[in-house]
Design a protein around this motif. Structure first.
Motif, PDB file in Angstrom:
ATOM      1  N   VAL A  15       3.694   6.845 -32.067  1.00 33.83           N
ATOM      2  CA  VAL A  15       3.075   6.571 -30.800  1.00 33.83           C
ATOM      3  C   VAL A  15       3.247   4.908 -30.369  1.00 33.83           C
ATOM      4  O   VAL A  15       3.426   4.482 -29.188  1.00 33.83           O
ATOM      5  CB  VAL A  15       1.743   7.045 -30.622  1.00 33.83           C
ATOM      6  CG1 VAL A  15       1.134   6.835 -29.399  1.00 33.83           C
ATOM      7  CG2 VAL A  15       2.175   8.580 -30.754  1.00 33.83           C
ATOM      8  N   VAL A  16       2.595   4.329 -31.366  1.00 29.92           N
ATOM      9  CA  VAL A  16       2.392   2.701 -31.255  1.00 29.92           C
ATOM     10  C   VAL A  16       3.884   1.945 -30.866  1.00 29.92           C
ATOM     11  O   VAL A  16       4.028   1.352 -29.975  1.00 29.92           O
ATOM     12  CB  VAL A  16       1.683   2.273 -32.276  1.00 29.92           C
ATOM     13  CG1 VAL A  16       1.669   0.821 -31.964  1.00 29.92           C
ATOM     14  CG2 VAL A  16       0.424   2.749 -32.363  1.00 29.92           C
ATOM     15  N   MET A  17       4.732   2.605 -31.555  1.00 31.65           N
ATOM     16  CA  MET A  17       6.406   1.962 -31.444  1.00 31.65           C
ATOM     17  C   MET A  17       6.466   2.278 -30.082  1.00 31.65           C
ATOM     18  O   MET A  17       7.187   1.452 -29.398  1.00 31.65           O
ATOM     19  CB  MET A  17       7.203   2.609 -32.522  1.00 31.65           C
ATOM     20  CG  MET A  17       7.067   1.849 -33.846  1.00 31.65           C
ATOM     21  SD  MET A  17       8.196   2.472 -35.089  1.00 31.65           S
ATOM     22  CE  MET A  17       7.955   1.721 -36.517  1.00 31.65           C
ATOM     23  N   VAL A  18       6.641   3.536 -29.554  1.00 26.82           N
ATOM     24  CA  VAL A  18       7.178   3.739 -28.109  1.00 26.82           C
ATOM     25  C   VAL A  18       6.251   2.979 -27.188  1.00 26.82           C
ATOM     26  O   VAL A  18       6.780   2.324 -26.271  1.00 26.82           O
ATOM     27  CB  VAL A  18       6.879   5.393 -28.109  1.00 26.82           C
ATOM     28  CG1 VAL A  18       7.117   5.557 -26.376  1.00 26.82           C
ATOM     29  CG2 VAL A  18       7.607   6.185 -28.968  1.00 26.82           C
ATOM     30  N   GLY A  19       4.932   2.830 -27.473  1.00 27.86           N
ATOM     31  CA  GLY A  19       4.201   1.921 -26.544  1.00 27.86           C
ATOM     32  C   GLY A  19       4.537   0.343 -26.658  1.00 27.86           C
ATOM     33  O   GLY A  19       4.528  -0.152 -25.615  1.00 27.86           O
ATOM     34  N   MET A  35       7.491   0.127 -24.354  1.00 30.46           N
ATOM     35  CA  MET A  35       7.175   0.237 -23.125  1.00 30.46           C
ATOM     36  C   MET A  35       6.735  -1.380 -22.759  1.00 30.46           C
ATOM     37  O   MET A  35       6.813  -1.726 -21.615  1.00 30.46           O
ATOM     38  CB  MET A  35       6.010   1.140 -22.786  1.00 30.46           C
ATOM     39  CG  MET A  35       6.642   2.550 -22.901  1.00 30.46           C
ATOM     40  SD  MET A  35       5.489   4.126 -22.864  1.00 30.46           S
ATOM     41  CE  MET A  35       5.149   3.713 -20.973  1.00 30.46           C
ATOM     42  N   SER A  36       5.785  -1.749 -23.492  1.00 29.91           N
ATOM     43  CA  SER A  36       5.336  -3.170 -23.350  1.00 29.91           C
ATOM     44  C   SER A  36       6.180  -4.226 -23.179  1.00 29.91           C
ATOM     45  O   SER A  36       6.202  -5.042 -22.334  1.00 29.91           O
ATOM     46  CB  SER A  36       4.411  -3.487 -24.440  1.00 29.91           C
ATOM     47  OG  SER A  36       3.779  -4.926 -24.411  1.00 29.91           O
ATOM     48  N   VAL A  37       7.536  -4.125 -24.080  1.00 34.19           N
ATOM     49  CA  VAL A  37       8.581  -5.241 -23.936  1.00 34.19           C
ATOM     50  C   VAL A  37       9.266  -5.054 -22.558  1.00 34.19           C
ATOM     51  O   VAL A  37       9.625  -5.975 -22.018  1.00 34.19           O
ATOM     52  CB  VAL A  37       9.336  -4.880 -25.355  1.00 34.19           C
ATOM     53  CG1 VAL A  37      10.585  -6.029 -25.073  1.00 34.19           C
ATOM     54  CG2 VAL A  37       8.686  -5.398 -26.372  1.00 34.19           C
ATOM     55  N   VAL A  38       9.480  -3.792 -22.124  1.00 38.25           N
ATOM     56  CA  VAL A  38      10.217  -3.489 -21.160  1.00 38.25           C
ATOM     57  C   VAL A  38       9.520  -4.096 -19.848  1.00 38.25           C
ATOM     58  O   VAL A  38       9.798  -4.705 -18.996  1.00 38.25           O
ATOM     59  CB  VAL A  38      10.366  -2.173 -20.527  1.00 38.25           C
ATOM     60  CG1 VAL A  38      10.871  -1.769 -19.351  1.00 38.25           C
ATOM     61  CG2 VAL A  38      11.448  -1.268 -21.929  1.00 38.25           C
ATOM     62  N   TYR A  39       8.022  -3.977 -19.852  1.00 40.60           N
ATOM     63  CA  TYR A  39       7.033  -4.301 -18.730  1.00 40.60           C
ATOM     64  C   TYR A  39       7.318  -5.823 -18.764  1.00 40.60           C
ATOM     65  O   TYR A  39       7.149  -6.580 -17.841  1.00 40.60           O
ATOM     66  CB  TYR A  39       5.660  -3.883 -19.207  1.00 40.60           C
ATOM     67  CG  TYR A  39       4.859  -4.592 -18.111  1.00 40.60           C
ATOM     68  CD1 TYR A  39       4.394  -4.024 -16.829  1.00 40.60           C
ATOM     69  CD2 TYR A  39       3.866  -5.405 -18.646  1.00 40.60           C
ATOM     70  CE1 TYR A  39       3.674  -4.608 -15.978  1.00 40.60           C
ATOM     71  CE2 TYR A  39       2.839  -6.060 -17.639  1.00 40.60           C
ATOM     72  CZ  TYR A  39       2.724  -5.345 -16.358  1.00 40.60           C
ATOM     73  OH  TYR A  39       1.915  -6.014 -15.656  1.00 40.60           O
ATOM     74  N   GLY A  40       7.232  -6.517 -19.843  1.00 41.12           N
ATOM     75  CA  GLY A  40       7.375  -7.982 -20.126  1.00 41.12           C
ATOM     76  C   GLY A  40       8.640  -8.556 -19.668  1.00 41.12           C
ATOM     77  O   GLY A  40       8.559  -9.433 -18.981  1.00 41.12           O
TER      78      GLY A  40
END
Length: 270
Positions: A125-129, A132-137
């Motif tokens: 779950v944290v890896m998937v998050g 998503m965080s990197v994509v957002y960045g």
């Protein structure tokens, strides 16, 4: 003859750990990602560790590698001690509590298997998050930098953010760069340089706290950690040389690749 063969196998295993440490150090220096995200799959796939042992060992490696990085950022005045202090107040007690809970249930005959499965799920779950965080960045790359503000963020919000980060890092070993950095930059409104420096220093304290908790419960392999750190001494300087020659877009692409490969390795091991 058997003794010689055993020594050769041991030597090869040590060299493998040094090589893996070099890869880890290179990825960490290049992308800021690598602590639990990359280490846990490595330790499971190549060193045959269980999930909880991998989490404890990854926390120990992360803490040892971040000592030098923290010194560099402190000297460069890239640390917001006020925000680090507030996050520290919230994060450390939760980190200690969570690690003790995980170690306790992992040692219980009835709950050990459930604990391993639960931690594995949380890591995914944290890896998937993180992805998503990197994509957002990456989407925000062209946006203006954050302006640091010590007065706009309430202390309670910072403490709660620390509690959240501590619970995640304590239970999964993941969260240094991929969790603390976004919290400092986006939630607590620090500029990117101080967000990076502050995340490194805070991750050092939290990783060390988690590592101590896991080590006390016999869930940290100190010998493996040392060899990984030795390898990182080559990987980190090499990443600094490469980093100067890459664009921001390329760095984001590499970061996405590192997390994606780590996620595939982790799922494959599981």
């Amino acid at each position: 003859m058997s003794n010689i063969m055993a020594e050769l196998v041991l030597t090869e295993f040590i060299l493998l750990k040094i090589l893996l440490g070099g890869i880890f150090g290179f990825c960490l220096g290049l992308t800021g990602v690598g602590g639990g995200v990359l280490l846990i799959p490595m330790l499971q796939l190549f060193c045959g560790m269980s999930t909880v042992l991998a989490v404890g060992t990854a926390s120990l490696i992360s803490a040892m590698v971040k000592i030098n990085a923290s010194i560099v950022h402190v000297k460069a005045s890239n640390v917001s001690w006020r925000q680090v202090g507030l996050l520290f107040i919230g994060a450390v007690p939760i980190t200690v509590l969570v690690t003790q809970i995980v170690v306790h249930f992992n040692q219980h005959p009835t709950y050990a298997e459930i604990t391993q499965s639960l931690i594995s799920t949380l890591v995914i779950v944290v890896m998937v998050g993180s992805l998503m965080s990197v994509v957002y960045g990456a989407k925000k790359t062209g946006a203006s930098a954050m302006v640091e503000s010590h007065h706009s963020v309430k202390p309670g919000k910072a403490v709660l953010s620390g509690m959240f980060c501590g619970s995640v890092l304590g239970s999964t070993g993941v969260g240094g760069g991929v969790l603390l950095l976004p919290v400092l930059n986006n939630v607590l409104k620090l500029d990117i340089k101080k967000s990076i420096g502050s995340s490194v220093v805070l991750a050092l304290f939290l990783s060390a706290t988690a590592a101590i908790g896991y080590a006390k419960g016999g869930q940290a392999d100190s010998a493996t950690a040392i060899w990984f750190v030795v390898g990182s001494f080559v990987g980190v300087p090499l990443s600094a040389w490469v980093l100067k020659r890459l664009t921001t877009r390329a760095i984001y692409a590499i970061t996405l690749a590192v997390i994606s490969i780590s996620l595939v390795m982790f799922v494959f091991v599981g």
